[in-house]
Design a protein around this motif. Sequence first.
Motif, PDB file in Angstrom:
ATOM      1  N   GLU A 117       4.091  -0.327   4.008  1.00 28.25           N
ATOM      2  CA  GLU A 117       4.841  -0.403   5.267  1.00 28.25           C
ATOM      3  C   GLU A 117       4.751   0.888   6.073  1.00 28.25           C
ATOM      4  O   GLU A 117       4.707   0.862   7.298  1.00 28.25           O
ATOM      5  N   SER A 118       4.681   2.028   5.396  1.00 27.86           N
ATOM      6  CA  SER A 118       4.637   3.305   6.120  1.00 27.86           C
ATOM      7  C   SER A 118       3.224   3.752   6.495  1.00 27.86           C
ATOM      8  O   SER A 118       3.059   4.557   7.410  1.00 27.86           O
ATOM      9  N   GLN A 136      11.112  -0.990  -7.982  1.00 25.18           N
ATOM     10  CA  GLN A 136      11.785  -0.354  -6.850  1.00 25.18           C
ATOM     11  C   GLN A 136      10.967  -0.428  -5.556  1.00 25.18           C
ATOM     12  O   GLN A 136      11.290   0.231  -4.577  1.00 25.18           O
ATOM     13  N   LYS A 137       9.883  -1.195  -5.564  1.00 22.60           N
ATOM     14  CA  LYS A 137       9.094  -1.526  -4.370  1.00 22.60           C
ATOM     15  C   LYS A 137       8.404  -0.334  -3.713  1.00 22.60           C
ATOM     16  O   LYS A 137       8.164  -0.330  -2.519  1.00 22.60           O
ATOM     17  N   HIS A 138       8.043   0.685  -4.479  1.00 22.97           N
ATOM     18  CA  HIS A 138       7.428   1.861  -3.871  1.00 22.97           C
ATOM     19  C   HIS A 138       6.036   1.568  -3.305  1.00 22.97           C
ATOM     20  O   HIS A 138       5.655   2.150  -2.294  1.00 22.97           O
ATOM     21  N   ARG A 198       6.968  -4.699  -6.366  1.00 22.68           N
ATOM     22  CA  ARG A 198       8.105  -5.192  -5.587  1.00 22.68           C
ATOM     23  C   ARG A 198       9.172  -5.793  -6.483  1.00 22.68           C
ATOM     24  O   ARG A 198      10.245  -6.143  -6.026  1.00 22.68           O
ATOM     25  N   TYR A 246      -1.348  -6.889   1.125  1.00 24.04           N
ATOM     26  CA  TYR A 246      -0.022  -7.035   1.717  1.00 24.04           C
ATOM     27  C   TYR A 246      -0.080  -7.712   3.079  1.00 24.04           C
ATOM     28  O   TYR A 246       0.816  -8.474   3.433  1.00 24.04           O
ATOM     29  N   LYS A 301       6.663  -0.120   0.033  1.00 29.81           N
ATOM     30  CA  LYS A 301       7.100   0.887   1.010  1.00 29.81           C
ATOM     31  C   LYS A 301       5.926   1.741   1.476  1.00 29.81           C
ATOM     32  O   LYS A 301       5.846   2.108   2.646  1.00 29.81           O
ATOM     33  N   HIS A 302       4.995   2.039   0.565  1.00 33.74           N
ATOM     34  CA  HIS A 302       3.783   2.782   0.937  1.00 33.74           C
ATOM     35  C   HIS A 302       2.970   1.981   1.949  1.00 33.74           C
ATOM     36  O   HIS A 302       2.539   2.518   2.971  1.00 33.74           O
TER      37      HIS A 302
END
Length: 130
Positions: free
Chosen positions: A89-90, A81-83, A78, A107, A86-87
């Motif tokens: 969250e999705s 680029q916070k990938h 985080r 998380y 994002k993973h």
Amino acid sequence: MSQSNKSASSEPPANDNRIGPFAIVPKYDCPHLGENAYVLLQSTQQQEDQQPPCVGCNSKQENWACLHGDCNYIGCSRYQQKHMLKHHESTGHNICLSYSDRSVFCYACDSYIDSPQLHLLSRQLNQLLY
């Protein structure tokens, strides 16, 4: 309240700008671990002392491995680029491992975690280093 009692407050001032390392205390009762014993998949293990690249941006710094079931997602932190965030969250995959310091983060708890369920993972990581 007297003036002397006001200055004896144990709370730091609001503009306290402390600098330096801070201890992170992991959570020992993360309910999101379930009954799983966690391991690092072969496809997500470090090769030749280099972190696997982030799936989203190909960065090889501060990456995390998703530890959810057979997921082999690698994402940057985080602070990059916070990938990995994002993973999470999705997909709802909560538990991940830092390649930088081998810490485990949840998380959903928004906390570093430690548990006997992670001991197999710790042994695996120690074997990979030697």
